[in-house]
Design an enzyme around this catalytic site. Structure first.
Site, PDB file in Angstrom:
ATOM      1  N   GLN A   1       0.822  -1.224   0.000  1.00  0.00           N
ATOM      2  CA  GLN A   1       0.000   0.000   0.000  1.00  0.00           C
ATOM      3  C   GLN A   1       0.848   1.263   0.000  1.00  0.00           C
ATOM      4  OE1 GLN A   1       1.040  -1.529   2.593  1.00  0.00           O
ATOM      5  NE2 GLN A   1       0.333  -0.758   4.539  1.00  0.00           N
ATOM      6  N   GLY A   2       2.173   1.114   0.160  1.00  0.00           N
ATOM      7  CA  GLY A   2       3.038   2.283   0.053  1.00  0.00           C
ATOM      8  C   GLY A   2       3.245   3.029   1.351  1.00  0.00           C
ATOM      9  N   SER A   3       3.008   2.370   2.474  1.00  0.00           N
ATOM     10  CA  SER A   3       3.095   3.086   3.751  1.00  0.00           C
ATOM     11  C   SER A   3       4.517   3.544   4.063  1.00  0.00           C
ATOM     12  CB  SER A   3       2.553   2.218   4.885  1.00  0.00           C
ATOM     13  OG  SER A   3       3.205   0.974   4.906  1.00  0.00           O
TER      14      SER A   3
ATOM     15  N   ARG B   1      -6.107   2.253   9.020  1.00  0.00           N
ATOM     16  CA  ARG B   1      -5.807   3.038  10.217  1.00  0.00           C
ATOM     17  C   ARG B   1      -4.394   3.617  10.226  1.00  0.00           C
ATOM     18  NH1 ARG B   1      -2.370   0.520  13.493  1.00  0.00           N
ATOM     19  NH2 ARG B   1      -2.823   1.874  15.262  1.00  0.00           N
TER      20      ARG B   1
ATOM     21  N   LYS C   1      -6.235  11.191   5.872  1.00  0.00           N
ATOM     22  CA  LYS C   1      -6.980  10.038   6.382  1.00  0.00           C
ATOM     23  C   LYS C   1      -6.426   8.793   5.699  1.00  0.00           C
ATOM     24  CE  LYS C   1     -11.542  12.302   6.412  1.00  0.00           C
ATOM     25  NZ  LYS C   1     -12.944  12.189   5.965  1.00  0.00           N
ATOM     26  N   GLY C   2      -6.784   7.640   6.206  1.00  0.00           N
ATOM     27  CA  GLY C   2      -6.441   6.387   5.528  1.00  0.00           C
ATOM     28  C   GLY C   2      -7.289   6.208   4.284  1.00  0.00           C
ATOM     29  N   VAL C   3      -6.824   5.316   3.384  1.00  0.00           N
ATOM     30  CA  VAL C   3      -7.549   5.178   2.107  1.00  0.00           C
ATOM     31  C   VAL C   3      -7.516   3.756   1.546  1.00  0.00           C
ATOM     32  CG1 VAL C   3      -5.609   5.770   0.594  1.00  0.00           C
ATOM     33  CG2 VAL C   3      -7.950   6.371  -0.093  1.00  0.00           C
TER      34      VAL C   3
ATOM     35  N   GLU D   1      -9.042   0.997   2.063  1.00  0.00           N
ATOM     36  CA  GLU D   1     -10.292   0.269   1.836  1.00  0.00           C
ATOM     37  C   GLU D   1     -11.362   1.086   1.121  1.00  0.00           C
ATOM     38  OE1 GLU D   1     -10.445  -1.955   6.177  1.00  0.00           O
ATOM     39  OE2 GLU D   1     -11.084   0.111   5.990  1.00  0.00           O
TER      40      GLU D   1
END
Ligand code: FES
Ligand code: FES
Lengths: 778, 162
Positions: free
Chosen positions: A504-506, A545, A726-728, A730
């Site tokens: 996801q690229g975190s 999250r 914000k998270g994305v 999902e």
């Protein structure tokens, strides 16, 4: 100053006042680990080996529910080269209570006395050669006394056939404690939400609608199947695992061994996909127990087929009832949701509760009743899959919302607009909605769809239509993230955080956040690979999250480091506002290239648990995730085939930290959900999965990508988010299924209430509509 | 029952002891520490295990190692320049276009995309989709993969002209 993508900033860039490299937030920086992944060098657990390692191959149950009468391992033991055959009896010699799970301690490392689903691990063959282990596993024979089994979630709720004799909540969650020792039930959790008085509102409503929706069993199907390697000795155990939640694994393995956490070390190589599958304990406990027994490193690496018996997405039945007044306002909504959790709870009770908060949808409704049940059945377990239950709920409530609008001859978009939850209004739980761009995502999709303008309806057998859907999610709360950051004497920055980059690229995003605070290029920040010996606690990489929680922790750690740099500058007598390069500062302080600055950050948002009787709380989530999708389809009414001509999704992800990565998260999520919408389905016959392979279970391929797929993020800034984000991960999954089903009805007048929307399902519905049902439907 | 096979691996002459049932992926991993071709479906459905044998893409999970005796084998590890470690235009384009997430499928797509551009230096979108339709990516980085192939095609053209 080198800040363009691909160029690596040097530590010399780091200065006390920052290197003035410009904002790191909002850069479409290519993934930092890109080179490893395109050269084939990236290491995944599935391809790892340790010296002296044994391979484990699992022998699995062939019955859905049964008492184990005997396990015959004699033929398996005779296979040349086999090292040992292991059953639950052996496991219990090293781990006396071999049960694990995040919500319930219900899942045995290997089946003890009973089996609860087809495919459950019963025994293991160990050998230095994986082919030998496999051959031996195939020669193990078990005899069972078959017991009645239950597969359907609604049937399970009647408690006529019981999956477990007694419930065993883990004690981690206060709201499960009352279930301890409960007998005679398949209900692992019942979440209730009560707001206003639905019965009174239904009685007063001008119209009342009730529909029932179903979703099918699907699975994550990460291309890297589950794999863990454990290397145990008396002093400690090291586990290499493709895990999305190494901190949880450490805690749970320590509990199983009765050890302090510091003797358990989890190292996480690259993950070949996760999507919620690789959470909590998967192969780690088995690998550990096996390594304890044989005192050698043991690798448990599954095949693709075995993934179908490991963790899946919950099938669901959702009975939804809505009251509407004469003006078209929704006055009441009652939601009864049954979650088919399979034989072990995994994180199902969390899915049941957390998704329950928003089961009534993104609407402003005064009277809401939610009953959400987590049920045990004799199927492979279900957990979280890219949405924590939300896609199943949205499928139902947005199909239902559309059906109501059509029945009342209201424009489906207008009807949504009229009832949409607006900024400053209380959501069903009671929390006031802030920074949730529901209206913006809906309006952007409507605009792109040219809603309100006529659509070419097609001719002959080809009928065209469009549909829309909108959704909200409360992020899982409360959860904690910790980050550490060190600055070396040459000015270079190293970041230690437990968020697992499973694609996801975190890592890139976290480097950007650290870089933003310290004013250094993100490329110059080193992210330490996940290793619980060095990376601090994080609750897990799940539920979108991480960017919010870990993002804050990283920000705080970097801010602390920045303050310490300034303090050091003061200490060595630098004037206020000095811009001395960091290497010089360290030299001034330590007389040579020596020393460190260490910053740390911990983040946990406020949360007030819902009142057990009403489910109400004014602090249920630190932020709201919002999405809308629109679809244009062409239905071939002669074959039932649906062609998706346009698929549009708009999400509110706050301020994108890395717009390019956000874009790929949106399109990846849309396409994954497209598979779950159009064709993916685990076919199950008497508890046996009959299509457990990629040959028989189709996932989206490049030819399934719609010709026109349009994705966007709406202008948004989360005031409480790290730099507005914000998270994305999902968000874009939520609305795909109902948008397409709504478009199908718009095109040809048939309404499907069960996923997937296969040509066969459409065709059957068309025939039924024409009063010529197929023989087996009649 | 082992036997020795010898073949050319990424341009180098090599030999390995194998058993008749060993597939190409496990031999590359175990004997040569090449982890780029990796098993996923084990059934020839996903392309994660793609290897080039005598210039043709094969599914290394099904392809018996014994069959490469005397053959020329190329893996993803050969794409970067052996001496300078410089990435190939396709590899660079994959990074720039964000054509992967977890990266597990990436070696297979890279090899197929490289072959595609050798056969059709200027492919249109249909050709790209068709050529890559046998490779699966669960992260569904497909739009970015298509963009990467187009970008690589442009780069190759520019390089050959320049
Ligand atoms: S692993 Fe060989 S094609 Fe899937
Ligand atoms: S990048 Fe994850 S499977 Fe393709």
């Amino acid at each position: 100053m080198a800040t363009s993508s691909g160029q690596v900033g040097t530590p010399k860039d780091a200065k006390v006042g920052g290197a003035k490299v410009g904002s790191q937030i909002g850069r479409s920086l290519p993934r930092l680990e890109g080179r490893d992944k395109v050269t084939g060098r990236a290491e995944y657990t599935h391809t790892m080996r340790l010296p002296g390692m044994l391979y484990a191959k699992i022998f699995r149950s062939t019955v859905a529910h049964g008492r184990i009468k005997s396990i015959d391992t004699s033929a398996a033991k005779r296979v040349p080269g086999v090292y040992r055959i292991i059953t639950a009896e052996d496991i219990r010699t090293v781990i006396p209570a071999p049960y694990y799970g995040p919500a319930f301690h219900d899942q045995p490392i290997l089946a003890v006395d009973k089996v609860h689903f087809v495919g459950e691990p019963v025994a293991v063959a160990l050998a230095a050669d994986p082919h030998v282990a496999e051959e031996a596993a195939q020669l193990i024979v078990a005899e069972y006394e078959e017991l009645p089994a239950v597969f359907d979630e609604v049937e399970a709720a009647a408690n006529n056939t019981l999956v477990h004799e007694e419930l065993k909540p883990a004690g981690t969650f206060a709201d499960l404690k009352h279930l301890k020792g409960r007998k005679g039930t398949n209900v692992a959790l019942d979440f209730k939400l009560r707001r206003g008085d639905v019965d009174k509102a239904f009685a007063a409503a001008a119209h009342v609608f009730e529909h029932t929706f179903h979703t099918q069993k699907v699975l994550h199907l990460a291309l890297e199947p589950f794999a863990s390697i454990a290397d145990w000795n008396e002093r400690g155990v090291t586990i290499y695992s493709g895990s999305q939640g190494p901190s949880f694994v450490r805690t749970e393995i320590a509990r199983l061994l009765g050890w302090p956490e510091n003797r358990v070390r989890i190292k996480v190589p690259y993950l070949g996909g996760g999507f919620g599958a690789k959470l909590y304990i998967k192969m780690e406990a088995l690998a550990t127990a096996l390594s304890m027994i044989v005192r050698r490193p043991v690798k448990v690496a599954l095949t693709m087929e075995e993934q179908f018996y490991t963790i899946t997405r919950h099938p669901s039945t959702f009975v939804i009832k809505t009251g509407v007044d004469a003006s078209g306002r929704i006055t009441a909504r009652k939601c009864e949701v049954y979650w088919n959790g399979g034989a072990y709870a995994d994180v199902g009770p969390r899915v049941t509760q957390k998704s329950g908060f928003t089961a009534s949808g993104p609407y402003d409704i005064d009277n809401v009743w939610v009953d959400s049940y987590a049920l045990y059945t004799n199927l492979p377990p279900a957990g979280a899959l890219r949405g924590f239950g939300i896609p199943q709920l949205v499928w139902a409530y947005e199909s239902h919302t559309d059906m109501i609008a059509r029945a009342l001859k209201l424009d489906p978009l207008e009807f949504r607009r009229k009832n949409l939850l607006r900024e400053g209004r209380p959501q069903a739980t009671g929390q006031i909605v802030r920074d949730a761009k529901l209206d913006a995502v809906l309006e952007r999709v409507a605009e792109r769809l040219n809603w309100g303008k006529p659509l070419a309806r097609g001719n002959g057998a080809l009928r065209r239509g469009r549909g829309i859907a909108v959704a909200i999610k409360a992020v899982i709360s409360p959860t904690t993230s910790v980050a550490n950051l060190t600055i070396a004497a040459d000015g270079s920055t190293t970041l230690y955080c437990g968020t697992v980059d499973m694609g996801q690229g975190s890592d890139t995003a976290m480097a950007q956040i650290a870089g933003e605070v310290l004013d250094v290029p993100a490329e110059s920040v080193r992210i330490v690979p996940r290793d619980t010996d060095v990376t601090p606690y994080d609750m897990g990489t799940l539920g979108s999250r991480s960017l919010f929680h870990m993002g804050h922790a990283v920000r705080l750690a970097a801010e602390e480091a920045r303050e310490k740099i300034k303090a050091m500058a003061r200490e060595v007598g630098e004037p206020e506002g000095s811009n001395i390069p960091l290497p010089d500062l360290f030299k001034k302080k330590f007389g040579m290239q020596a020393g460190n600055i260490v910053g740390t950050g911990t983040y946990k948002p406020d949360y007030v648990p819902p009142d057990p009787a009403t489910g109400l709380t004014d602090k249920v989530t630190p932020f709201w995730m919002c999405a809308a999708s629109g679809a244009e389809v062409e239905v071939d009414t002669e074959t039932g085939h649906v062609r998706i001509t346009r698929l549009i999704t708009a999400v509110d992800c706050g301020r994108p930290v890395n717009p390019k990565i956000v874009e790929t998260q949106i399109s990846g999520a849309v396409l994954m959900q497209l598979g779950f919408t159009m064709f993916e389905k685990m076919h199950i016959d008497a508890g046996q999965v009959t299509n457990a392979s990629l040959a028989d279970y189709k996932i989206p391929a490049i030819l399934d990508v719609p010709q026109a797929m349009e994705n966007e993020t709406v202008d948004s800034h989360l005031s409480t988010g790290p730099f507005g984000a914000k998270g994305v991960g999902e968000t874009a999954t939520f609305c795909v299924s109902p948008a397409i089903a709504n478009a199908i009805e718009d095109a040809c007048g048939v309404r499907l209430t069960a996923l997937p929307l296969t040509p066969e399902a459409v065709f059957r519905a068309l025939r039924a509509q024409a009063n010529k049902p197929l023989a087996d439907d009649a | 029952m082992t036997r020795t096979i010898s073949f050319t691996l990424n341009g180098e002459q090599v030999a390995a002891e194998i058993k008749p049932h060993h597939n190409l992926v496990e031999v590359l991993q175990r004997e040569f520490n090449l982890m780029g071709a990796r098993e996923s479906c084990g059934q020839g459905m996903c392309g994660c295990c793609t290897v080039l044998v005598n210039g043709a893409a094969v599914s290394g999970c099904l392809y018996l190692a014994a069959f490469v005796d005397g053959a020329e084998v190329r893996t993803v590890e050969s794409l970067a320049d052996a001496r300078t470690q410089a990435l190939s235009p396709v590899q660079e384009a994959f990074i720039e276009a964000g054509a992967f997430q977890c990266g597990y499928c990436t070696p297979g797509f890279l090899l197929m995309a490289t072959q595609l551009l050798e056969a059709y230096p200027d492919p249109d979108e249909e050709q790209i989709r068709h050529y890559l339709s046998g490779n699966l990516c669960r992260c569904a980085a497909y739009p970015e993969i298509i963009a990467a192939v187009k970008l690589a095609a442009r780069r190759r053209k520019a390089n050959s002209v320049g």
